[in-house]
Design an enzyme around this catalytic site. Sequence first.
Site, short mmCIF file in Angstrom:
data_model
loop_
_atom_site.label_atom_id
_atom_site.label_comp_id
_atom_site.label_asym_id
_atom_site.label_seq_id
_atom_site.Cartn_x
_atom_site.Cartn_y
_atom_site.Cartn_z
N TRP A 177 0.83 -1.20 0.00
CA TRP A 177 0.00 0.00 0.00
C TRP A 177 0.87 1.25 0.00
O TRP A 177 1.82 1.35 0.78
CB TRP A 177 -0.88 -0.03 1.25
CG TRP A 177 -1.77 1.15 1.46
CD1 TRP A 177 -3.03 1.32 0.98
CD2 TRP A 177 -1.50 2.31 2.27
NE1 TRP A 177 -3.55 2.52 1.42
CE2 TRP A 177 -2.64 3.15 2.22
CE3 TRP A 177 -0.39 2.72 3.03
CZ2 TRP A 177 -2.70 4.36 2.89
CZ3 TRP A 177 -0.46 3.93 3.70
CH2 TRP A 177 -1.61 4.73 3.63
N SER B 143 2.57 -6.70 2.28
CA SER B 143 1.51 -5.98 2.98
C SER B 143 0.16 -6.21 2.30
O SER B 143 -0.30 -7.34 2.15
CB SER B 143 1.89 -4.51 3.06
OG SER B 143 1.06 -3.80 3.93
N MET B 144 -0.51 -5.15 1.87
CA MET B 144 -1.81 -5.28 1.23
C MET B 144 -1.76 -6.19 0.00
O MET B 144 -2.72 -6.90 -0.30
CB MET B 144 -2.32 -3.90 0.83
CG MET B 144 -3.64 -3.93 0.09
SD MET B 144 -4.22 -2.29 -0.37
CE MET B 144 -5.66 -2.75 -1.35
N ASP C 125 6.78 -5.96 13.66
CA ASP C 125 5.90 -5.36 12.65
C ASP C 125 4.71 -4.70 13.35
O ASP C 125 3.82 -5.39 13.85
CB ASP C 125 5.42 -6.44 11.68
CG ASP C 125 4.73 -5.87 10.46
OD1 ASP C 125 4.14 -4.79 10.57
OD2 ASP C 125 4.78 -6.52 9.39
N HIS D 88 7.83 -3.88 9.53
CA HIS D 88 7.00 -4.13 8.35
C HIS D 88 7.80 -3.98 7.06
O HIS D 88 7.57 -4.70 6.10
CB HIS D 88 5.81 -3.15 8.35
CG HIS D 88 4.69 -3.56 7.47
ND1 HIS D 88 4.13 -4.82 7.48
CD2 HIS D 88 3.99 -2.85 6.52
CE1 HIS D 88 3.14 -4.88 6.60
NE2 HIS D 88 3.04 -3.71 5.99
#
Length: 288
Positions: free
Chosen positions: A42, A108-109, A231, A260
């Site tokens: 993202w 991530s996303m 994270d 992250h």
Amino acid sequence: MNPLVPYGALCAIPNTVRTKSGAALFYRDWGAGEPVLFVAGWSLTSDSWSVQMMALLEAGYRVIAFDRRGHGRSSDPGRGYDFDTLADDIAAVIDALDLDGVTLVGHSMACGEIVRFLSRHGSARVRGAALLGPMTPCLAQAPGNPEGIPGELFAAVRRQLMRDFAGWIDENMEPFVPGTSESTRAWLRTMAMGASLHALCACNRALAQEDFRPELARVDVPVLLIAGGRDASAPPGLTAHPTARLLPDATLKLYEDAPHGMFLTHRDRVNADLLEFIRSIGHNRADQ
């Protein structure tokens, strides 16, 4: 899409895939050999994968990455920021470049986008998937997910993005990539600031609504999960651990001290683990 640009002219733009829903997706495509397709997290773009792409390129792989709609050099159509459409965008890139035996790598996303792609389009062209800092299986708090994040927190993030996106980036940079140089942070900030604010808020809303648990159980390719013990965006207890339990064929690697943004802070380890995984699934396929 700019209505003044003819359709044919848009299709002729180098390194651009035109999707059925009307978005123009910028991609980069380096090297030859077995293909590896990277999907950025993202607010980030294909540039964020440069370190991993170079490592795999030098190891003899063909590496491809694209900018999500509303990000980087892709178009901002003002729609299509749901996971179904984003998954279809992955399919559009795979089809346009005729990728076969591809390994999908997401952060991530993007991990949810890859899972949804496998659910909607199947794995006929896919060899395996590597998911870094996954936001799966279900972030939002719900009766069946009491440990999830309250919906109000997602809404609060969106309000902050709309009020002061630049300030939000600065506040969250340290937990994302602690210990990195100011030049690295400036590079990440430039990427994020180039994204459509509408796209970012819509993607945040989509993340708050999705439950990937049924789909994860149907994934039929090997999956490497890389999670960071530090994270703050995707705590492993909420994301990577339950994702690993749901996947039929998963290997979870937990980097205890990683945040992250482990693809930058722990780049050498990430590169080595990606190479090991891609080579192993290549050998397994050759043995079948």
